[in-house]
Scaffold this motif. Structure first.
Motif, short mmCIF file in Angstrom:
data_model
loop_
_atom_site.label_atom_id
_atom_site.label_comp_id
_atom_site.label_asym_id
_atom_site.label_seq_id
_atom_site.Cartn_x
_atom_site.Cartn_y
_atom_site.Cartn_z
N LEU A 164 0.82 -1.21 0.00
CA LEU A 164 0.00 0.00 0.00
C LEU A 164 0.86 1.27 0.00
CD1 LEU A 164 -2.92 -0.90 2.44
CD2 LEU A 164 -2.95 -0.86 -0.05
N SER A 165 2.00 1.22 0.70
CA SER A 165 2.86 2.41 0.75
C SER A 165 3.47 2.73 -0.62
CB SER A 165 3.98 2.21 1.78
OG SER A 165 4.98 1.32 1.30
N SER A 166 3.41 1.78 -1.55
CA SER A 166 3.90 2.01 -2.90
C SER A 166 2.87 2.71 -3.78
CB SER A 166 4.30 0.68 -3.55
OG SER A 166 5.32 0.04 -2.80
N PHE A 167 1.64 2.84 -3.27
CA PHE A 167 0.56 3.45 -4.03
C PHE A 167 0.04 4.74 -3.41
CE2 PHE A 167 0.59 -0.88 -5.44
CZ PHE A 167 0.16 -0.86 -6.76
N TYR A 168 0.30 4.94 -2.10
CA TYR A 168 -0.30 6.07 -1.40
C TYR A 168 0.77 6.95 -0.76
CZ TYR A 168 -4.75 3.63 -1.88
OH TYR A 168 -5.87 3.02 -2.38
N SER A 239 2.35 -2.81 -9.75
CA SER A 239 2.84 -1.49 -9.39
C SER A 239 1.81 -0.47 -9.89
CB SER A 239 4.19 -1.22 -10.05
OG SER A 239 4.05 -1.21 -11.47
N PRO A 240 1.95 0.80 -9.49
CA PRO A 240 1.01 1.82 -10.01
C PRO A 240 1.01 1.90 -11.53
CG PRO A 240 2.25 2.70 -8.15
CD PRO A 240 2.86 1.36 -8.47
N ILE A 253 0.28 9.40 -13.42
CA ILE A 253 0.04 10.21 -12.21
C ILE A 253 0.23 9.38 -10.95
CG2 ILE A 253 -1.72 11.48 -10.91
CD1 ILE A 253 -2.93 12.32 -13.61
N ALA A 254 -0.31 8.15 -10.95
CA ALA A 254 -0.22 7.27 -9.77
C ALA A 254 1.22 6.99 -9.39
CB ALA A 254 -0.96 5.96 -10.04
N ALA A 255 2.07 6.78 -10.40
CA ALA A 255 3.48 6.49 -10.13
C ALA A 255 4.25 7.75 -9.76
CB ALA A 255 4.11 5.82 -11.35
N GLU A 256 4.02 8.85 -10.49
CA GLU A 256 4.78 10.07 -10.28
C GLU A 256 4.49 10.71 -8.93
OE1 GLU A 256 7.18 12.23 -12.20
OE2 GLU A 256 7.52 10.09 -12.40
N ARG A 257 3.26 10.69 -8.48
CA ARG A 257 2.93 11.38 -7.23
C ARG A 257 3.63 10.72 -6.04
NH1 ARG A 257 -1.92 10.44 -4.17
NH2 ARG A 257 -2.32 8.21 -4.01
N PRO A 403 11.48 3.75 -1.07
CA PRO A 403 10.79 2.45 -1.10
C PRO A 403 11.57 1.32 -0.44
CG PRO A 403 10.64 3.54 -3.23
CD PRO A 403 11.59 4.35 -2.40
N ALA A 404 12.88 1.27 -0.65
CA ALA A 404 13.68 0.18 -0.09
C ALA A 404 13.72 0.28 1.43
CB ALA A 404 15.10 0.21 -0.66
N VAL A 405 13.90 1.50 1.95
CA VAL A 405 13.93 1.68 3.41
C VAL A 405 12.55 1.38 4.00
CG1 VAL A 405 14.28 3.34 5.27
CG2 VAL A 405 15.80 3.36 3.30
N ARG A 406 11.49 1.78 3.31
CA ARG A 406 10.15 1.49 3.79
C ARG A 406 9.88 -0.01 3.82
NH1 ARG A 406 8.43 4.85 -0.09
NH2 ARG A 406 6.95 3.31 -0.85
N ALA A 407 10.38 -0.72 2.81
CA ALA A 407 10.18 -2.16 2.76
C ALA A 407 10.81 -2.83 3.97
CB ALA A 407 10.76 -2.73 1.47
N VAL A 408 12.05 -2.42 4.30
CA VAL A 408 12.74 -3.01 5.44
C VAL A 408 12.09 -2.54 6.74
CG1 VAL A 408 14.94 -3.20 6.65
CG2 VAL A 408 14.91 -3.16 4.16
N SER A 409 11.73 -1.26 6.81
CA SER A 409 11.16 -0.72 8.05
C SER A 409 9.84 -1.39 8.41
CB SER A 409 10.94 0.79 7.91
OG SER A 409 12.16 1.47 7.82
#
Length: 499
Positions: A164-168, A239-240, A253-257, A403-409
């Motif tokens: 979800l964090s990859s989309f929002y 992915s978006p 737009i989904a990916a860029e934002r 994204p990588a840090v969020r995945a591990v976190s």
């Protein structure tokens, strides 16, 4: 499912990148978005309809297959498998031991292979394990299937959170995580109803593999899980950029934002530097600690609530039914507070406030008397605790950049927090029945610690933001190239923690 949105705040912050979250500062850089607020809102709503109902269903089934052992216990499993002494606690806790070691490696693998088939694959896996549990005949076999269940379920919760964090954007995330994590409490409600229904199915099957009462619970819930897992890849995108629900411009737009906010490419691979950055984040430890102590209550109630209600004075089938409104109330409150938290862009204050409800509830269970009072106290415990899981997790993800840090976190926070499930299992032991003074005391203390950690997290984030506002972290930029500066993530002097 009709999804609510947070339009006012999201309009206000639509163009703010994550590393420049100053309240009144608007980016005028070349990275300014090339779309309107209305376009972004339309994209977000489409993503809501595509993603949130499906991941909510998947996590509901994940949690259902985890906690149905509590329902099965009071429907004859303890007697059939000779679960004397602490055997039930051992069989249940071994799941969490395996679970916590799987989470971080699973998220790293998810980041590499993508979520579309990986997450549904986990769902099909633990559904098959649930079906297999219907056929166990010994305590040792039960332990074995719980180990397998931990392997498949270990990656599901942090995997969906990272997905979800990859989309929002981060001010959108808690509400969406809150909805799917509310599936945990919904699972408790459905678990009681389904257990009551499935356990009434007459004895059936072939010789040597007859299914009845508690065995029906595992078998039919497992079948439902497998079917949902097989359907999920048809709906979930990789992915978006690959969402079939969006037009070509909407996919861009989904990916860029998300890219603009996180200042990192969504396809970056997890490297050792990302792991080090995740495990050295002080905010992650606060959130992991909060998640740990919240889990003591959430996992404890999820597995032992039918038993607690039975010991209060309700019969087995009645206890199943009486657990339903508790979970419904908890799920509605959890979703509501997630929406308010995203709208106000605050985390800690709500976590602290709801910890007070949990403290009150367990105080009444521990020192109160009367079935009516104790049943009311159960509501306070569930309503106070269930918003905390998504709250601490989204707080940690919000304050991790890239994204990588969020995945591990996300995997790291859930992994440390999951250990609370082990303590939860041993909080309620047979020798402590029927009043369970030890279990209620442990949960009372856990909620007190949650209150302290929520306040500590607020204090730390506000202090760090003030230091950065007066230039106290600017030295981190000295001698760095622009690429190295953008790779600093949450350590960048312009980054502001969400409080």
């Amino acid at each position: 499912m009709t999804m609510a949105t947070i339009s006012d705040d999201e309009k206000k912050h639509a163009s703010l990148p994550e590393a420049v979250m100053l309240e009144d500062k608007v980016s005028e850089s070349l990275d300014s978005p090339g779309w309107t607020v209305e376009e972004e809102t339309r994209v977000r709503r489409k993503l809501d309809r595509q993603l949130v109902p499906m991941v909510t269903l998947l996590y509901l089934l994940c949690f259902l297959d985890r906690i149905n052992i509590g329902n099965a216990r009071i429907q004859g499993m303890a007697e059939d498998l000779n679960l004397i002494g602490n055997r039930f606690n051992i069989a249940t806790s071994i799941f969490y031991v395996v679970y916590l070691f799987v989470e971080v490696p699973s998220n790293i693998l998810l980041k590499r292979v993508g979520p579309r088939f990986y997450i549904p694959g986990l769902v099909v896996g633990f559904g098959i394990v649930s079906i297999g549990t219907a056929f166990v005949n010994t305590y040792e076999q039960l332990v074995g299937v719980r180990v397998l269940l931990g392997i498949f379920e270990g990656g599901t919760f942090p995997g969906i959170a990272f997905f979800l964090s990859s989309f929002y954007k981060r001010e959108e995330l808690y509400f969406r995580i809150g909805i799917y994590v509310a599936a945990a409490s919904i699972a408790g409600a459905f678990g009681g109803l389904l257990a009551a229904g499935f356990s009434q199915i007459p004895d059936w099957g072939v010789a040597g593999a007859r299914l009845h009462t508690w065995r029906n619970i595992f078998f039919f819930e497992g079948v439902i899980t497998v079917l949902a897992g097989l359907v999920a890849p048809i709906i979930l995108p990789q992915s978006p950029e690959s969402s079939t629900y969006l037009t070509e411009r909407e996919r861009w737009i989904a990916a860029e934002r998300v890219r603009l906010e996180h200042k990192a490419h969504s396809h970056e691979k997890v490297e050792m530097k990302h792991i080090k950055r995740a495990v050295s984040n002080i905010n992650n430890y606060i959130c992991a600690g909060g998640f740990f102590f919240i889990n003591v209550t959430v996992q404890g109630l999820s597995v032992f609530l039918p038993t607690i209600l039975r010991e209060i004075g309700y019969e087995s089938l009645t206890a199943q039914y009486y657990s339903v409104p508790v979970y419904v109330a908890a799920s509605l409150i959890a979703i509501g507070i997630a929406w308010v938290s995203d709208k106000t862009r605050m985390r800690g204050i709500y976590l602290a406030a709801f910890a007070l409800l949990g403290i009150t509830g367990f105080a009444l269970l521990r020192w109160g008397s009367g079935n009516g009072l104790k049943y009311a106290a159960v509501y306070l415990c569930a309503v106070g605790a269930f918003p905390g899981g998504p709250g601490f997790l989204s707080w940690g993800i919000n304050n991790a950049a890239g994204p990588a840090v969020r995945a591990v976190s996300s995997g790291y926070i859930v992994s440390l927090g999951t250990a609370g499930g082990i303590l939860a299992i041993w909080a309620y032991i047979p020798s402590d029945a029927p009043a369970f003074p030890q279990g209620h005391s442990i949960n009372f203390a856990s909620q007190v610690v949650v209150l302290f950690l929520a306040l500590l997290g607020m204090a730390y984030c506000m202090w760090e933001n003030r230091v950065r506002a007066r230039g106290g972290r600017d030295s981190r930029l000295v001698g760095l190239t622009e690429e190295e500066k953008s790779a600093l993530g949450y350590r960048h002097p312009d980054f502001r923690y969400m409080v």
